[in-house]
Design a protein around this motif. Structure first.
Motif, short mmCIF file in Angstrom:
data_model
loop_
_atom_site.label_atom_id
_atom_site.label_comp_id
_atom_site.label_asym_id
_atom_site.label_seq_id
_atom_site.Cartn_x
_atom_site.Cartn_y
_atom_site.Cartn_z
N GLY A 202 45.28 24.96 21.93
CA GLY A 202 44.68 23.67 21.60
C GLY A 202 44.02 23.69 20.24
O GLY A 202 44.18 22.75 19.45
N VAL A 203 43.29 24.76 19.94
CA VAL A 203 42.58 24.86 18.67
C VAL A 203 43.56 24.92 17.49
O VAL A 203 43.26 24.40 16.41
CB VAL A 203 41.66 26.10 18.67
CG1 VAL A 203 41.09 26.37 17.28
CG2 VAL A 203 40.52 25.90 19.67
N HIS B 199 45.94 23.20 16.91
CA HIS B 199 46.42 21.87 16.54
C HIS B 199 45.30 20.94 16.06
O HIS B 199 45.54 19.75 15.86
CB HIS B 199 47.13 21.22 17.74
CG HIS B 199 48.41 21.89 18.13
ND1 HIS B 199 48.44 23.07 18.85
CD2 HIS B 199 49.72 21.57 17.90
CE1 HIS B 199 49.70 23.43 19.05
NE2 HIS B 199 50.49 22.54 18.48
N ILE B 200 44.09 21.47 15.84
CA ILE B 200 42.97 20.59 15.51
C ILE B 200 43.07 20.03 14.08
O ILE B 200 42.40 19.05 13.76
CB ILE B 200 41.61 21.29 15.69
CG1 ILE B 200 41.49 22.51 14.76
CG2 ILE B 200 41.38 21.66 17.13
CD1 ILE B 200 40.11 23.15 14.80
N ALA C 245 44.06 14.32 14.96
CA ALA C 245 43.53 15.18 16.03
C ALA C 245 42.08 14.83 16.32
O ALA C 245 41.30 14.50 15.43
CB ALA C 245 43.66 16.64 15.63
N THR D 114 42.93 17.67 21.51
CA THR D 114 42.75 19.10 21.73
C THR D 114 42.77 19.42 23.22
O THR D 114 43.37 20.40 23.65
CB THR D 114 41.43 19.57 21.10
OG1 THR D 114 41.43 19.25 19.70
CG2 THR D 114 41.25 21.08 21.26
#
Length: 317
Positions: free
Chosen positions: A201-202, A204-205, A210, A215
């Protein structure tokens, strides 16, 4: 009479750096070294390949909007090479395990798993499209060949399919392959799945659009892909799912893919509530992704039951 051999006392530094179970570094240090190697290789290769591409075609710098597909492809080739080389070297020389034990066994199930993963995500994305269309949140504007020459449609669709092959391979090899399994070797499977999905998840921040919701949605998608690995103990099913998710989401149904606008076969306009649709980031950032993930979990479970009955050995085998 022989004196009993006393166990060797380890120094504080050995306890910090070395695994208590065998002669190798602790899981955290192995992850750190693999990451450093990956960033170094990827950075050098991206600069080299990107420089050549821009020298041959300087107009790429002036392209408006998102990264041009050709430049994106070159960047992802560099990324896939860096991930593959760093993971393979770390697995062989730091983990002291075979590459195959990551979940890369080549057998009759390899292609079946890949195709099953692609098929599962086609159903998931189809469900999202039908739900949003039925709720009046989508306006269908037409197909790509109604606006562009057919050769352009085919070229762009193939190009993005290749791009998503690279994305599926590199992100699954890294997140569900090396990170999940290395963390699990130092803790347990629960923490391996949880922490590797959080890292996913991180990662793709920094994508366009975003936010916290995106996230969280990517984290849930990471759990979903991890479930496919855990059920089969192979990476081929989640690789196929990752490829299919991105391809059908963006290149077929026309949604943004993690904030990126992809050349779509179906031209749509999304105008529903952002809380549900997730736009402009994409369905992963909206509540609409939840029923699709639940359906996906059920399909993965049913497929894995049919596939072999029992999961194949993995995780440090």
């Amino acid at each position: 009479m022989d004196n009993p051999q006393l166990p060797k006392t380890r120094s504080s530094l050995e306890n910090i750096f070395l695994s208590p179970d065998e002669a190798r570094l602790r899981a955290g240090w192995r992850l750190l070294l693999q990451t450093i190697l990956m960033v170094f290789i990827g950075g050098c290769l991206s600069i080299f390949l990107g420089g050549i591409l821009l020298f041959l075609n300087p107009s790429l710098l002036s392209s408006p909007g998102n990264t041009p597909p050709l430049l994106m492809l070159v960047s992802l080739i560099a990324e896939a090479f860096a991930v593959t080389v760093s993971v393979f070297l770390a697995r062989r020389f730091l983990d002291k395990r075979s590459i195959e034990s990551l979940g890369l066994k080549l057998n009759t199930w390899t292609l079946i798993d890949l195709l099953a993963g692609i098929g599962i995500t086609l159903l998931q994305m189809g469900l999202i499209y039908l739900l949003m269309s039925g709720l009046g949140w989508i306006t269908f504007q037409g197909f790509a060949w109604q606006f562009d020459p057919l050769i352009l449609v085919l070229t762009n669709t193939l190009l993005f399919f290749l791009i998503f092959i690279l994305v599926g391979w590199s992100e699954e090899l890294l997140c569900r392959g090396y990170q999940l399994q290395t963390i699990a070797s130092g803790t347990n499977l629960f923490w391996g799945v949880l922490l590797s999905s959080a890292i996913f998840g991180v990662l793709h921040i920094f994508n366009p659009g975003a936010n916290f919701a995106s996230t969280l949605g990517i984290f849930l998608a990471g759990l979903f892909f991890a479930y496919a690995y855990v059920r089969t103990r192979q990476l081929w099913l989640p690789i196929g799912m990752h490829l299919g998710w991105n391809f059908f989401e963006g290149a077929v149904f026309g949604f943004p893919v993690s904030g990126l606008d992809i050349y779509p076969v179906m031209r749509i306009q999304v105008h529903g509530p952002e809380l549900w649709t997730g736009c402009p980031f994409g369905p992963e950032a909206g509540l609409i992704v939840l029923p699709a993930l639940l359906v996906g979990v059920l399909l993965v479970y049913l497929y894995s039951c049919v596939r072999k009955g029992e999961p194949e050995p993995g995780l440090e085998s």
